[in-house]
Write a protein that holds these residues in place. Structure first.
Motif, mmCIF file in Angstrom:
data_model
loop_
_atom_site.group_PDB
_atom_site.id
_atom_site.type_symbol
_atom_site.label_atom_id
_atom_site.label_comp_id
_atom_site.label_asym_id
_atom_site.label_seq_id
_atom_site.Cartn_x
_atom_site.Cartn_y
_atom_site.Cartn_z
ATOM 1 N N ALA A 192 2.756 -1.388 -5.271
ATOM 2 C CA ALA A 192 1.880 -2.349 -4.582
ATOM 3 C C ALA A 192 2.008 -3.737 -5.200
ATOM 4 C CB ALA A 192 0.433 -1.860 -4.632
ATOM 5 N N GLY A 193 3.096 -3.943 -5.945
ATOM 6 C CA GLY A 193 3.369 -5.288 -6.454
ATOM 7 C C GLY A 193 2.694 -5.607 -7.770
ATOM 8 N N GLN A 194 2.126 -4.581 -8.419
ATOM 9 C CA GLN A 194 1.449 -4.861 -9.679
ATOM 10 C C GLN A 194 2.391 -4.633 -10.861
ATOM 11 O OE1 GLN A 194 -2.218 -2.780 -10.198
ATOM 12 N NE2 GLN A 194 -2.802 -4.070 -11.925
ATOM 13 N N LYS A 195 2.347 -5.534 -11.822
ATOM 14 C CA LYS A 195 3.144 -5.370 -13.029
ATOM 15 C C LYS A 195 2.354 -4.600 -14.084
ATOM 16 C CE LYS A 195 6.177 -8.409 -14.201
ATOM 17 N NZ LYS A 195 6.809 -9.645 -14.723
ATOM 18 N N GLY A 196 3.039 -4.253 -15.170
ATOM 19 C CA GLY A 196 2.366 -3.520 -16.240
ATOM 20 C C GLY A 196 1.260 -4.336 -16.876
ATOM 21 N N GLN A 197 0.285 -3.650 -17.458
ATOM 22 C CA GLN A 197 -0.789 -4.361 -18.136
ATOM 23 C C GLN A 197 -1.136 -3.673 -19.447
ATOM 24 O OE1 GLN A 197 -4.710 -4.145 -16.181
ATOM 25 N NE2 GLN A 197 -3.821 -2.708 -14.745
ATOM 26 N N ASP A 240 -4.896 3.972 -7.692
ATOM 27 C CA ASP A 240 -3.779 3.046 -7.877
ATOM 28 C C ASP A 240 -2.554 3.761 -8.407
ATOM 29 O OD1 ASP A 240 -5.276 0.428 -7.462
ATOM 30 O OD2 ASP A 240 -6.484 1.408 -8.999
ATOM 31 N N PRO A 299 7.956 -5.292 -10.249
ATOM 32 C CA PRO A 299 7.369 -4.659 -9.080
ATOM 33 C C PRO A 299 8.353 -4.667 -7.913
ATOM 34 C CG PRO A 299 6.345 -6.803 -9.493
ATOM 35 C CD PRO A 299 7.276 -6.531 -10.642
ATOM 36 N N PRO A 307 1.190 1.703 -9.297
ATOM 37 C CA PRO A 307 0.744 0.345 -8.933
ATOM 38 C C PRO A 307 1.893 -0.620 -8.677
ATOM 39 C CG PRO A 307 -0.399 1.099 -10.911
ATOM 40 C CD PRO A 307 0.643 2.126 -10.589
ATOM 41 N N MET A 308 3.062 -0.393 -9.330
ATOM 42 C CA MET A 308 4.187 -1.310 -9.103
ATOM 43 C C MET A 308 4.652 -1.272 -7.649
ATOM 44 S SD MET A 308 6.539 -1.272 -12.524
ATOM 45 C CE MET A 308 5.794 -1.522 -14.143
ATOM 46 N N ARG A 333 -5.864 -6.184 -12.799
ATOM 47 C CA ARG A 333 -6.705 -5.388 -11.915
ATOM 48 C C ARG A 333 -7.016 -4.049 -12.588
ATOM 49 N NH1 ARG A 333 -5.048 -2.586 -6.578
ATOM 50 N NH2 ARG A 333 -3.094 -2.552 -7.688
ATOM 51 N N VAL A 365 7.572 -4.667 -4.723
ATOM 52 C CA VAL A 365 7.061 -5.460 -3.611
ATOM 53 C C VAL A 365 6.087 -6.482 -4.188
ATOM 54 C CG1 VAL A 365 5.737 -5.367 -1.479
ATOM 55 C CG2 VAL A 365 7.142 -3.403 -2.155
ATOM 56 N N VAL A 366 6.176 -7.724 -3.757
ATOM 57 C CA VAL A 366 5.163 -8.688 -4.167
ATOM 58 C C VAL A 366 4.237 -8.913 -2.975
ATOM 59 C CG1 VAL A 366 4.693 -11.023 -4.970
ATOM 60 C CG2 VAL A 366 6.683 -9.790 -5.844
ATOM 61 N N PRO A 367 2.993 -8.440 -3.094
ATOM 62 C CA PRO A 367 2.105 -8.496 -1.925
ATOM 63 C C PRO A 367 1.627 -9.909 -1.633
ATOM 64 C CG PRO A 367 0.939 -7.585 -3.829
ATOM 65 C CD PRO A 367 2.344 -7.864 -4.279
ATOM 66 N N PRO A 381 7.278 -1.633 -19.867
ATOM 67 C CA PRO A 381 6.496 -2.857 -19.784
ATOM 68 C C PRO A 381 7.184 -3.966 -19.001
ATOM 69 C CG PRO A 381 6.555 -2.034 -22.050
ATOM 70 C CD PRO A 381 7.438 -1.152 -21.237
ATOM 71 N N ARG A 423 -3.335 -9.785 -10.460
ATOM 72 C CA ARG A 423 -2.984 -8.415 -10.093
ATOM 73 C C ARG A 423 -2.785 -7.557 -11.324
ATOM 74 N NH1 ARG A 423 -0.134 -10.763 -5.821
ATOM 75 N NH2 ARG A 423 1.649 -10.923 -7.185
ATOM 76 N N ARG A 424 -2.134 -8.189 -12.340
ATOM 77 C CA ARG A 424 -1.864 -7.441 -13.560
ATOM 78 C C ARG A 424 -3.147 -6.935 -14.197
ATOM 79 N NH1 ARG A 424 2.104 -9.212 -18.425
ATOM 80 N NH2 ARG A 424 3.537 -8.158 -17.075
#
Lengths: 204, 204
Positions: A194-199, B180, B6, A191-192, B22, B8-10, B2, B19-20
């Protein structure tokens, strides 16, 4: 698959049962997630067998693996109260090893890592656990803090029936050579990307 | 990690937090061990978050994953008794789905698999669980028992915040495209190569 047939039957004078019950050195390496999570999944099976589970986290942040830690400590408590499964010990380097009387080893990660390995070596000699998870243990090896040949020699000569699972990127070749089972976790998609950070719940 | 950044920042008009948070579709595929064990490790984290965990095993043998099943049912009981963690449901196809009134679907694996998917689809619609483990789910997809496009469409349109982890070899490309996070478990070395058969606590 439990019913899988071995591809080769070695001529080593041992019966299938003897080979079957051989304790394993397992390495989970590669750049992708799943190395530690798979190690903890394996520890679930060991817990169910009633084995003593010893987890040693060679990581700096105490935040890491907190989900797994909580769950395993709950399982250890289930064992204490009902006798189901096995006992669980969970140790982490981040805040100083729990058995250590030294304060401030936290500042010297190399020293703290060596102290962790010395304790594991001692426990292997005393056959303390049925399954050891050495989480992120490849890093102190990679950085030269702990001698890989000492680790390989200790594992090769450990007594009894003790399984050891080692996780982390860039497992040294001599460790891979010494291991029975080695899995490389390979990234297909993350997911990173696609610009997503950890959750929470996913990364920790 | 953690704190990873990312790459890329979409430009999708969503905040990092949106986004986090998601919900993810995660696929563990490849020929090597660790696909399911890593899924159950992930479920430990979810349990610790208090999420409802739903496991659906698309396997024939009830012997498989018995270690993980016992451990997770123990964690479910911990939740019932103390409120710690989340509730756990564990369903397996092997002996007929527990919710099913039909006897003998066991004889028709394709029908049993479709019945399992229909139930999961219903639960996704009702937001029953926080984390679903669809263990060995790639096989009924591969064999054409369940329509991959229906699965992809259902996952893409599921409401709320539901994570879904799918395991098994040969994940269909359209599922990989829709996921994802995809990890391929690659074999470096396996004890069966050296003539060793599976053993309890390690394989099941």
């Amino acid at each position: 698959m439990p019913q899988g047939k071995p591809e080769v039957v070695p001529d080593d004078g041992r019966t299938t049962r003897q080979r079957r019950n051989r304790p394993l050195v397992v390495v989970h390496t590669g750049e992708m997630k799943g190395k530690s999570t798979a190690a903890f999944g394996l520890a679930l099976r060991g817990w169910n067998q009633g084995w003593s589970i010893g987890v040693f986290q060679f990581v700096k942040s105490a935040k890491w693996r907190v989900g797994e830690e909580t769950a395993f400590l709950a399982l250890g408590k289930v064992h204490e109260e009902t006798g189901e499964g096995g006992p669980v010990e969970w140790h982490k380097m981040g805040s100083g090893w729990s058995w250590s009387r030294k304060a401030g080893t936290d500042d010297d990660h190399a020293e703290a890592a060596r102290e962790g390995w010395a304790e594991i070596k001692r426990r292997l000699g005393e056959e303390t656990h049925g399954l050891y998870v050495l989480d992120e243990f490849t890093y102190p090896l990679k950085w030269g803090w702990i001698d890989v040949e000492d680790v390989v020699h200790t594992l090769a000569n450990r007594p009894g029936h003790q399984h050891v699972v080692i996780t982390g990127r860039d497992a040294p070749q001599s460790l891979v050579d010494a291991a029975d089972l080695v899995t490389h976790m390979t990234k297909v998609k993350h997911p990173m990307d696609a610009g997503q950070k950890g959750q929470k719940g996913i990364e920790w």
